[in-house]
Design an enzyme around this catalytic site. Sequence first.
Site, PDB file in Angstrom:
ATOM      1  N   GLU A  97       0.947  -1.032   0.401  1.00 47.60           N
ATOM      2  CA  GLU A  97      -0.021  -0.124   0.013  1.00 47.60           C
ATOM      3  C   GLU A  97       1.108   0.931  -0.307  1.00 47.60           C
ATOM      4  O   GLU A  97       2.062   1.387   1.017  1.00 47.60           O
ATOM      5  CB  GLU A  97      -0.535  -0.188   1.620  1.00 47.60           C
ATOM      6  CG  GLU A  97      -2.504   0.884   1.179  1.00 47.60           C
ATOM      7  CD  GLU A  97      -3.100   1.187   2.277  1.00 47.60           C
ATOM      8  OE1 GLU A  97      -3.906   1.998   3.005  1.00 47.60           O
ATOM      9  OE2 GLU A  97      -3.250   0.126   3.621  1.00 47.60           O
ATOM     10  N   CYS A 123       0.988 -14.005 -14.811  1.00 50.65           N
ATOM     11  CA  CYS A 123       1.375 -13.854 -15.919  1.00 50.65           C
ATOM     12  C   CYS A 123       0.267 -13.334 -17.388  1.00 50.65           C
ATOM     13  O   CYS A 123       0.667 -12.824 -17.703  1.00 50.65           O
ATOM     14  CB  CYS A 123       2.472 -14.993 -16.385  1.00 50.65           C
ATOM     15  SG  CYS A 123       3.709 -15.102 -15.928  1.00 50.65           S
TER      16      CYS A 123
END
Length: 344
Positions: A97, A123
Site C-alpha cells: 500500500e 503472468c
Amino acid sequence: MRFRHVCIESLAAVLPDEVWTSAAIEARLQPLYDRLKLPAGRLELMTGIKERRMWPAGTRPSDASAKAGQAVLARSAFKPEQIEAFVHCAVSRDMLEPATASFAHHKIGLGPHTQIFDLSNACLGFLNGLVTLGAMIDAGHIRCGLLVAGENGRPLVEQTLQHLLTAPLNRNEIKPFFANLTIGSGAVAAIVCHEDMLPPGPKHRLLGGAFLSATRHSELCQGDTAGEGLAMETDSEQLLLAGVEVALQTWPRFEEETGWTRATPDRFICHQVGSTHRRKLYETVGLDLAKDFSTFETLGNTGSVALPATLARAVEQGAVKSGDKVALLGIGSGINSLMLAVEW
C-alpha cells in the site's frame, strides 16, 4: 467475451541494458554444480533461454512501468490529460500500500482526473488489464486508458542464487527453484481507446476472447515476499502439464467466441516460458508452430510483461503487419488461461 469499439492505439516495450546469460548464472552456481555433479549448460539446454535482462539494483517496479508509460505516450497521438484510467498490471509491486499505480502515475506525469488501480494475476495481468479497460470503454465509462507492467526479476534471481549456494540441498530439492533462474526483467505499456477517437484507416482492434480457470492447480507455483526479495517455488513439470491442459480446454471456447479456427491467425503470441513449454503447447492444442513469434531465448520469462512485450517486438520486426489476425495465448499460475483475438 466480445468487444465492439476497442482499439490498441499504441504499444511500447522497454528493456533493461544489463544482460545476464545462462552461462554466467551457472558460473555463479559452480560450487553447487560441483557438489551435485551437475553438467554445465543444463539451464540453456532445458529451457532454450540463452540470456535475460535485469534492471539496476534498487529499481522499483514503478520506475520500470513509468519508463514504458513514457515510451508509449511518446508514440501516441494522445496527451497525458486524455488518459482516464491507469492500471499497473505486474506481479512486481513497490509495496502493498499504496497501489504501485499511484507511484507510476506520478512519475509519468498523468493528471488528477485519471482513475488508477493495480490489477495483478500472475503472468496474465496485462491481458486481464486489456479486458478490463476494453469493458470500461464498451460500457461508456471511459474513452481512453493506459496499461503498464514493470517486472523486476533481479531480487528473485539474486535470492534464489544465494539460497542454492547456502542451503544443503540435494538434486531433488533444487528442482522447485530451477524455474526462478529463467526469470528476466522488462516493462511494457499500451494505450487502449474507443475506435471513434482514432483517424480513419487501419486500426488495431481487440475483438474478443475466452478464459478458463483450473484453480485446483494453484499450489504448483507460489511466490511471496521474503526479506528484501521474492521467494518462489515451482513444480515445473506438473505446471507445464496442467497449463497446457487448460489451454487445450480454452481453445474451443476461443473459437466459439471469435469465429476463428486454428488456421485463422496469421500469428500466435504465447506466454514466454521456454522451448519445452512452447513445443508442448502447440503440439497439444494443434496449432502451427511456424506461426509462433518468441522472445524467451533472449529475454527469459518476464512475467506479465512477456506476452505483450513479445507482441511489441513482433510488430517492430515486421512479424505482425497491418491487417494480421493475432491470437494471444495467455497462461498464468493459478492456473488460468486467457486467449484474446486482435486484428492488427
